[in-house]
Design an enzyme around this catalytic site. Sequence first.
Site, PDB file in Angstrom:
ATOM      1  N   LYS A   3      -8.872   3.581   1.089  1.00 27.06           N
ATOM      2  CA  LYS A   3      -9.425   2.662   0.087  1.00 27.06           C
ATOM      3  C   LYS A   3      -8.857   3.032  -1.268  1.00 27.06           C
ATOM      4  O   LYS A   3      -8.529   4.197  -1.520  1.00 27.06           O
ATOM      5  CB  LYS A   3     -10.951   2.785   0.031  1.00 27.06           C
ATOM      6  CG  LYS A   3     -11.623   1.586  -0.588  1.00 27.06           C
ATOM      7  CD  LYS A   3     -11.761   0.487   0.436  1.00 27.06           C
ATOM      8  CE  LYS A   3     -12.519  -0.704  -0.085  1.00 27.06           C
ATOM      9  NZ  LYS A   3     -12.966  -1.553   1.025  1.00 27.06           N
TER      10      LYS A   3
HETATM   11  N1  GLU Z   1     -11.506  -4.777   1.463  1.00 25.48           N
HETATM   12  C1  GLU Z   1     -11.795  -5.293   2.736  1.00 25.48           C
HETATM   13  C2  GLU Z   1     -12.780  -4.384   3.470  1.00 25.48           C
HETATM   14  O1  GLU Z   1     -13.535  -3.666   2.861  1.00 25.48           O
HETATM   15  C3  GLU Z   1     -10.544  -5.621   3.544  1.00 25.48           C
HETATM   16  C4  GLU Z   1      -9.684  -4.465   3.906  1.00 25.48           C
HETATM   17  C5  GLU Z   1      -8.360  -4.859   4.539  1.00 25.48           C
HETATM   18  O2  GLU Z   1      -8.148  -6.039   4.818  1.00 25.48           O
HETATM   19  O3  GLU Z   1      -7.544  -3.967   4.711  1.00 25.48           O
HETATM   20  O4  GLU Z   1     -12.885  -4.415   4.661  1.00 25.48           O
END
Ligand code: GLU
Length: 476
Positions: free
Chosen positions: A107
């Site tokens: 993240k």
């Molecule tokens: N930000 C989104 C999540 O928390 C998508 C993550 C992604 O598509 O890699 O799942």
Amino acid sequence: MTRDGELSFRDSVDLMFNRAVRLMDLSPGLEQKIRVCNSTYTVRFGVRLRGKIETFTGYRSVHSEHMEPVKGGIRYALSVNQNEVEALAALMTYKCALVETPFGGSKGGLCIDPRAWDEHELELITRRFAYELIKRDLIHPAQNVPAPDMGTGEREMAWIADQYKRMNTTDINGNACVTGKPTYAGGIQGRVEATGRGVQYALQEFFRHPEDKAKAGLTGGLQGKRVIVQGLGNVGYHAAKFLSEEDGCIITAIIERDGALQCDTGLNVEEVHQWMAKQGTIQGYPSAAFVEDGTYLLEADCDILIPAAMEGVIHKDNAANIKAPLIIEAANGPVTFGADEILRTKGVVIIPDMYANAGGVTVSYFEWVKNLSHIRFGRMQRRAEEARSRLLVEELERLSADQDLGWTLAPGFKDKFLTGSDELALVRSGLEDTMRTAYQAMRKVWHERDDVDDLRTAAYIVSISRVATAYRSKAL
Ligand code: GLU
């Protein structure tokens, strides 16, 4: 900021993890290896803006590399901090394992108020942040693939992809370095609404199982169910729109940062969304009552509560007052560990974040595969599929005419049957299959094990056992 007596988001995720591993048979060493966050990179960089140098702080955290690339969004918010990014990266690991997308968890975040800068400035900031991550392989098609999260969207992802390609001009797979791009820049149909669509599919699947509904004291289908949505961002908006327009749910309240709208007969989600886009606030919307203290409506009477904004909104101080028998966590971490314990004893069923909002990363996976294969889904098969269907319909019509059977096809059947699956139809089918399969894996543990009495623990058990299996054959 952590509330009084409440654990940090990272601790909350760890405790939920601990609650599940206690019921598993992992060696303490492996358990600890899975729990810890592998690395967090912090970067401070300057950008010349409005005649002076502005310094920004950003993070990219990698929780687990049991599969690579690692995957997870990049968040733009003033509240971004290391603890939060690490908690979110851990959730990505478990989420990817649960829905079987072949990724580890990661993240990113940038401490910024995106509304304080204009588009050109945001482009400079995003490209500069991306540059720092790209040169350390923290954005890379084979190693680390970001995506949108709170405060970011298609526009930022297009800038990131372009920045990567400028710095890696011979990488033929450059577009796969990030997902959530606009379709004109290598994105995939259906990604923008994917998380909201996933929430809808999750609820549809939940309502297919009478024993599961019974645990929440609910009966029947989604039709007529009263729903409260907190947060009308990308996820909340799409979930509420699909549930009300396609499944007959009644959206009785929408809670936003500047208050809430309430209407017992149901809000028109599209109208509210358009009002917000134009006015920048929900205040003044004419067809519903405005409630200034919006968070209070989290405690209002409803069948389904959808927290779709950010972490920690249901906490120790309000959990006991929640009236919804079913909560679906469209956001990441909206229920703290303390609140989760209170809600469990009250018998509230929680469909957990790592499953409920996994639609986004699922369609990101499809986009990544599309980028690596350099071809749009359905391009080779669609017309061939249509030609075969046409053969069948023409043969039926010929038989009917030749034998004077008087058969007529139902109205609309021919058009539907003769339309081959385009990219959007395939994405939806893949997403629905993923959400249904993952739910079934989770509910199996929930129902079959006497020591598991909630879906969250079941979800952790499924995910952690998959991560553990991946580690078994890996050099650590
Ligand atoms: N930000 C989104 C999540 O928390 C998508 C993550 C992604 O598509 O890699 O799942």
